[in-house]
Design a protein around this motif. Structure first.
Motif, PDB file in Angstrom:
ATOM      1  N   GLU A  22       0.843  -1.201   0.000  1.00  0.00           N
ATOM      2  CA  GLU A  22       0.000   0.000   0.000  1.00  0.00           C
ATOM      3  C   GLU A  22       0.878   1.250   0.000  1.00  0.00           C
ATOM      4  O   GLU A  22       1.832   1.364   0.743  1.00  0.00           O
ATOM      5  CB  GLU A  22      -0.889   0.010   1.250  1.00  0.00           C
ATOM      6  N   ARG A  23       0.545   2.194  -0.872  1.00  0.00           N
ATOM      7  CA  ARG A  23       1.269   3.471  -0.925  1.00  0.00           C
ATOM      8  C   ARG A  23       0.664   4.431   0.085  1.00  0.00           C
ATOM      9  O   ARG A  23      -0.556   4.579   0.149  1.00  0.00           O
ATOM     10  CB  ARG A  23       1.213   4.048  -2.327  1.00  0.00           C
ATOM     11  N   GLN A  50      -5.302  16.652  -3.434  1.00  0.00           N
ATOM     12  CA  GLN A  50      -6.188  16.567  -4.597  1.00  0.00           C
ATOM     13  C   GLN A  50      -5.450  16.031  -5.825  1.00  0.00           C
ATOM     14  O   GLN A  50      -6.044  15.352  -6.652  1.00  0.00           O
ATOM     15  CB  GLN A  50      -6.796  17.925  -4.892  1.00  0.00           C
ATOM     16  N   GLU A  51      -4.158  16.347  -5.942  1.00  0.00           N
ATOM     17  CA  GLU A  51      -3.369  15.900  -7.083  1.00  0.00           C
ATOM     18  C   GLU A  51      -2.809  14.483  -6.885  1.00  0.00           C
ATOM     19  O   GLU A  51      -2.285  13.893  -7.811  1.00  0.00           O
ATOM     20  CB  GLU A  51      -2.224  16.880  -7.333  1.00  0.00           C
ATOM     21  N   SER A  52      -2.944  13.977  -5.684  1.00  0.00           N
ATOM     22  CA  SER A  52      -2.403  12.661  -5.341  1.00  0.00           C
ATOM     23  C   SER A  52      -3.418  11.558  -5.641  1.00  0.00           C
ATOM     24  O   SER A  52      -4.620  11.793  -5.637  1.00  0.00           O
ATOM     25  CB  SER A  52      -2.054  12.637  -3.850  1.00  0.00           C
ATOM     26  N   GLN A  53      -2.910  10.380  -5.864  1.00  0.00           N
ATOM     27  CA  GLN A  53      -3.771   9.216  -6.028  1.00  0.00           C
ATOM     28  C   GLN A  53      -3.688   8.307  -4.809  1.00  0.00           C
ATOM     29  O   GLN A  53      -4.178   7.187  -4.837  1.00  0.00           O
ATOM     30  CB  GLN A  53      -3.386   8.465  -7.291  1.00  0.00           C
ATOM     31  N   LEU A  54      -3.087   8.809  -3.731  1.00  0.00           N
ATOM     32  CA  LEU A  54      -2.944   8.025  -2.509  1.00  0.00           C
ATOM     33  C   LEU A  54      -4.215   8.113  -1.672  1.00  0.00           C
ATOM     34  O   LEU A  54      -4.797   9.179  -1.518  1.00  0.00           O
ATOM     35  CB  LEU A  54      -1.755   8.528  -1.689  1.00  0.00           C
ATOM     36  N   ASP A  55      -4.631   6.977  -1.125  1.00  0.00           N
ATOM     37  CA  ASP A  55      -5.811   6.940  -0.267  1.00  0.00           C
ATOM     38  C   ASP A  55      -5.448   7.094   1.207  1.00  0.00           C
ATOM     39  O   ASP A  55      -6.227   7.598   1.995  1.00  0.00           O
ATOM     40  CB  ASP A  55      -6.572   5.627  -0.449  1.00  0.00           C
ATOM     41  N   MET A  56      -4.268   6.633   1.585  1.00  0.00           N
ATOM     42  CA  MET A  56      -3.877   6.628   2.983  1.00  0.00           C
ATOM     43  C   MET A  56      -2.886   7.757   3.267  1.00  0.00           C
ATOM     44  O   MET A  56      -1.834   7.844   2.638  1.00  0.00           O
ATOM     45  CB  MET A  56      -3.252   5.274   3.355  1.00  0.00           C
TER      46      MET A  56
END
Length: 79
Positions: A22-23, A50-56
């Motif tokens: 997990e990232r 907002q520009e990130s694709q990370l969920d955690m």
């Protein structure tokens, strides 16, 4: 570490958790006492998120937040 972002009052590290791949974004904050600069810091964090694709995300650090004006030392009081 996959990526590092250094901003005004923050350092963000994008890491990969060994257990499951997990990232994760780990953000270390040093918030200044000035309310205008503090708001700018949070706007910068929101933009990165907002520009990130990370969920955690894990946000840690010195937020320079005082709950009661009577506890403030060495700074002007705000209402």
């Amino acid at each position: 570490m996959q990526r590092k972002i250094v901003g005004s009052g923050l350092i963000m590290l994008e890491c990969i958790r060994k257990e499951d791949g997990e990232r994760i974004a780990i953000v270390n904050i040093y918030a200044l006492c000035d309310i205008v600069l503090k708001r700018a810091l949070w706007e910068e964090i929101k933009k990165i998120k907002q520009e990130s694709q990370l969920d955690m995300w894990c946000i840690i650090g010195d937020f320079n937040y005082v709950c009661k004006n009577s506890k403030r030392v060495g700074a002007s009081h705000r209402d």
